[in-house]
Design a protein around this motif. Structure first.
Motif, PDB file in Angstrom:
ATOM      1  N   ALA A 246      10.381  13.830   5.770  1.00  0.00           N
ATOM      2  CA  ALA A 246      10.303  14.811   5.051  1.00  0.00           C
ATOM      3  C   ALA A 246       9.164  15.779   5.239  1.00  0.00           C
ATOM      4  CB  ALA A 246      10.193  14.338   3.665  1.00  0.00           C
ATOM      5  N   GLN A 247       8.274  15.521   6.355  1.00  0.00           N
ATOM      6  CA  GLN A 247       6.908  16.009   6.321  1.00  0.00           C
ATOM      7  C   GLN A 247       6.098  15.810   5.220  1.00  0.00           C
ATOM      8  OE1 GLN A 247       8.036  19.764   8.318  1.00  0.00           O
ATOM      9  NE2 GLN A 247       8.135  18.552  10.183  1.00  0.00           N
ATOM     10  N   ALA A 248       6.056  14.652   4.218  1.00  0.00           N
ATOM     11  CA  ALA A 248       5.093  14.738   3.187  1.00  0.00           C
ATOM     12  C   ALA A 248       3.894  14.776   3.756  1.00  0.00           C
ATOM     13  CB  ALA A 248       5.659  13.488   2.495  1.00  0.00           C
ATOM     14  N   ASP A 249       3.005  15.352   2.861  1.00  0.00           N
ATOM     15  CA  ASP A 249       1.432  15.390   3.117  1.00  0.00           C
ATOM     16  C   ASP A 249       0.970  13.803   2.907  1.00  0.00           C
ATOM     17  OD1 ASP A 249       0.962  18.097   3.737  1.00  0.00           O
ATOM     18  OD2 ASP A 249       1.905  18.220   1.626  1.00  0.00           O
ATOM     19  N   VAL A 250       1.474  13.076   1.971  1.00  0.00           N
ATOM     20  CA  VAL A 250       1.111  11.877   1.628  1.00  0.00           C
ATOM     21  C   VAL A 250       2.087  11.012   1.269  1.00  0.00           C
ATOM     22  CG1 VAL A 250       0.238  12.264  -0.639  1.00  0.00           C
ATOM     23  CG2 VAL A 250      -0.936  10.555   0.660  1.00  0.00           C
ATOM     24  N   LEU A 251       2.004   9.651   1.498  1.00  0.00           N
ATOM     25  CA  LEU A 251       2.906   8.759   0.839  1.00  0.00           C
ATOM     26  C   LEU A 251       1.968   7.758  -0.136  1.00  0.00           C
ATOM     27  CD1 LEU A 251       5.631   6.187   2.459  1.00  0.00           C
ATOM     28  CD2 LEU A 251       3.887   5.466   0.832  1.00  0.00           C
ATOM     29  N   LEU A 252       2.085   7.782  -1.418  1.00  0.00           N
ATOM     30  CA  LEU A 252       1.043   7.146  -2.167  1.00  0.00           C
ATOM     31  C   LEU A 252       1.663   5.732  -2.615  1.00  0.00           C
ATOM     32  CD1 LEU A 252       0.052  10.105  -4.258  1.00  0.00           C
ATOM     33  CD2 LEU A 252      -1.076   8.865  -2.643  1.00  0.00           C
ATOM     34  N   SER A 253       0.938   4.739  -2.681  1.00  0.00           N
ATOM     35  CA  SER A 253       1.260   3.496  -3.072  1.00  0.00           C
ATOM     36  C   SER A 253       0.375   2.496  -3.784  1.00  0.00           C
ATOM     37  CB  SER A 253       1.535   2.594  -1.662  1.00  0.00           C
ATOM     38  OG  SER A 253       2.058   1.290  -2.082  1.00  0.00           O
ATOM     39  N   THR A 254       0.589   1.817  -4.454  1.00  0.00           N
ATOM     40  CA  THR A 254      -0.308   0.858  -4.853  1.00  0.00           C
ATOM     41  C   THR A 254      -0.310  -0.637  -4.389  1.00  0.00           C
ATOM     42  OG1 THR A 254       1.406  -0.155  -6.659  1.00  0.00           O
ATOM     43  CG2 THR A 254       0.013   1.972  -7.092  1.00  0.00           C
ATOM     44  N   ASP A 255       0.359  -0.644  -3.303  1.00  0.00           N
ATOM     45  CA  ASP A 255       0.834  -2.021  -2.383  1.00  0.00           C
ATOM     46  C   ASP A 255      -0.295  -2.353  -1.590  1.00  0.00           C
ATOM     47  OD1 ASP A 255       1.664  -3.872  -0.725  1.00  0.00           O
ATOM     48  OD2 ASP A 255       3.606  -3.285  -0.773  1.00  0.00           O
ATOM     49  N   ASP A 256      -1.188  -2.991  -1.607  1.00  0.00           N
ATOM     50  CA  ASP A 256      -2.302  -3.399  -0.845  1.00  0.00           C
ATOM     51  C   ASP A 256      -2.051  -3.723   0.472  1.00  0.00           C
ATOM     52  OD1 ASP A 256      -4.142  -2.884  -2.771  1.00  0.00           O
ATOM     53  OD2 ASP A 256      -4.457  -4.962  -3.625  1.00  0.00           O
ATOM     54  N   ARG A 257      -1.017  -4.548   0.770  1.00  0.00           N
ATOM     55  CA  ARG A 257      -0.501  -4.943   2.120  1.00  0.00           C
ATOM     56  C   ARG A 257      -0.082  -3.738   2.689  1.00  0.00           C
ATOM     57  NH1 ARG A 257       4.550  -7.540   2.271  1.00  0.00           N
ATOM     58  NH2 ARG A 257       4.829  -7.393   4.387  1.00  0.00           N
ATOM     59  N   LEU A 258       0.854  -2.890   2.212  1.00  0.00           N
ATOM     60  CA  LEU A 258       1.045  -1.483   2.716  1.00  0.00           C
ATOM     61  C   LEU A 258       0.102  -0.975   3.221  1.00  0.00           C
ATOM     62  CD1 LEU A 258       3.136   0.747   3.598  1.00  0.00           C
ATOM     63  CD2 LEU A 258       3.313   1.213   1.477  1.00  0.00           C
ATOM     64  N   LEU A 259      -0.925  -0.620   2.058  1.00  0.00           N
ATOM     65  CA  LEU A 259      -2.008   0.330   2.419  1.00  0.00           C
ATOM     66  C   LEU A 259      -2.799  -0.304   3.838  1.00  0.00           C
ATOM     67  CD1 LEU A 259      -3.027   0.925  -1.390  1.00  0.00           C
ATOM     68  CD2 LEU A 259      -1.999   2.491   0.415  1.00  0.00           C
ATOM     69  N   LYS A 260      -3.355  -1.601   3.863  1.00  0.00           N
ATOM     70  CA  LYS A 260      -3.962  -2.205   4.854  1.00  0.00           C
ATOM     71  C   LYS A 260      -3.382  -2.101   6.104  1.00  0.00           C
ATOM     72  CE  LYS A 260      -6.415  -5.509   2.219  1.00  0.00           C
ATOM     73  NZ  LYS A 260      -6.224  -6.904   1.227  1.00  0.00           N
ATOM     74  N   ASN A 261      -1.972  -2.286   6.141  1.00  0.00           N
ATOM     75  CA  ASN A 261      -1.111  -2.092   7.284  1.00  0.00           C
ATOM     76  C   ASN A 261      -1.158  -0.660   7.946  1.00  0.00           C
ATOM     77  OD1 ASN A 261       0.032  -3.366   9.674  1.00  0.00           O
ATOM     78  ND2 ASN A 261       1.872  -3.318   8.699  1.00  0.00           N
ATOM     79  N   SER A 262      -1.176   0.125   6.995  1.00  0.00           N
ATOM     80  CA  SER A 262      -1.053   1.507   7.275  1.00  0.00           C
ATOM     81  C   SER A 262      -2.252   2.027   7.852  1.00  0.00           C
ATOM     82  CB  SER A 262      -0.874   2.503   6.112  1.00  0.00           C
ATOM     83  OG  SER A 262       0.453   2.301   5.496  1.00  0.00           O
ATOM     84  N   LEU A 263      -3.512   1.623   7.393  1.00  0.00           N
ATOM     85  CA  LEU A 263      -4.791   1.809   7.853  1.00  0.00           C
ATOM     86  C   LEU A 263      -5.013   1.366   9.368  1.00  0.00           C
ATOM     87  CD1 LEU A 263      -7.467   3.120   7.110  1.00  0.00           C
ATOM     88  CD2 LEU A 263      -8.293   0.732   6.266  1.00  0.00           C
ATOM     89  N   ARG A 264      -4.365   0.161   9.647  1.00  0.00           N
ATOM     90  CA  ARG A 264      -4.327  -0.407  10.850  1.00  0.00           C
ATOM     91  C   ARG A 264      -3.766   0.336  11.962  1.00  0.00           C
ATOM     92  NH1 ARG A 264      -2.007  -5.141   9.794  1.00  0.00           N
ATOM     93  NH2 ARG A 264      -3.647  -5.785   8.639  1.00  0.00           N
ATOM     94  N   HIS A 265      -2.547   1.016  11.423  1.00  0.00           N
ATOM     95  CA  HIS A 265      -1.806   1.618  12.599  1.00  0.00           C
ATOM     96  C   HIS A 265      -1.609   3.130  12.243  1.00  0.00           C
ATOM     97  CE1 HIS A 265      -0.075  -2.064  13.980  1.00  0.00           C
ATOM     98  NE2 HIS A 265       0.038  -2.566  12.823  1.00  0.00           N
ATOM     99  N   GLN A 266      -2.678   3.637  11.596  1.00  0.00           N
ATOM    100  CA  GLN A 266      -2.760   5.094  11.037  1.00  0.00           C
ATOM    101  C   GLN A 266      -2.513   5.897  12.280  1.00  0.00           C
ATOM    102  OE1 GLN A 266      -6.362   5.755   8.790  1.00  0.00           O
ATOM    103  NE2 GLN A 266      -7.636   5.754  10.808  1.00  0.00           N
ATOM    104  N   GLY A 267      -2.931   5.853  13.715  1.00  0.00           N
ATOM    105  CA  GLY A 267      -2.677   6.715  14.826  1.00  0.00           C
ATOM    106  C   GLY A 267      -1.175   6.649  14.894  1.00  0.00           C
TER     107      GLY A 267
END
Length: 157
Positions: free
Chosen positions: A117-138
């Motif tokens: 969708a070329q979204a600007d952001v995917l928002l979540s409250t899921d800490d596990r998803l957020l941590k994994n996303s930070l780890r793989h943001q590149g």
């Protein structure tokens, strides 16, 4: 990461955790803050300042819900979506790549749909998803953030 956009053009993908938040028990401070943030975001979506992205992945995940009142309220929120992504070969392939990085099945489909969708952001409250996303943001083609943090950064820009 918040893009340097004018405040008025965000394409936002809310995962099911976020969509549930306004209808959760607000006695816990974090849940109340996140619930209020969703209501603020939804108001901007309702007035068409921002765009809501939905997907077949959201629909599939919602089918598992047992709380029909909450489901009905979430479906009302999703009526404001202006972009809907179906699960096709591209989404499925990308989801499999994301699963190999350690993302769960639903999370991988949400990220893949948000990317398509070329979204600007995917928002979540899921800490596990957020941590994994930070780890793989590149390796992600969409920014993934906690909704309260993202909203605060957005208003500071």
């Amino acid at each position: 990461m918040v893009t340097d956009k004018q405040e008025g053009n965000y394409k936002i993908y809310l995962d099911v955790c976020c969509l549930n938040r306004p209808f959760d028990d607000w006695t816990q401070e974090r849940i109340r803050l996140e619930g209020e943030a969703i209501l603020s975001i939804m108001e901007r979506i309702r007035t068409r300042e921002w765009q809501l992205v939905t997907s077949e992945a959201i629909s599939v995940e919602l089918e598992k819900m047992r709380n029909l009142d909450k489901l009905e309220n979430i479906l009302k929120l999703l009526e404001f979506a202006v972009i809907s992504i179906n699960i096709d070969e591209e989404v499925d392939s990308r989801s499999q790549q994301l699963e190999e990085l350690g993302f769960g099945l639903y999370d991988s489909f949400h990220i893949a749909c948000a990317e398509v969708a070329q979204a600007d952001v995917l928002l979540s409250t899921d800490d596990r998803l957020l941590k994994n996303s930070l780890r793989h943001q590149g390796l992600l083609k969409v920014s993934v953030d906690n909704l309260v943090t993202w909203l605060m950064k957005t208003f500071l820009n």
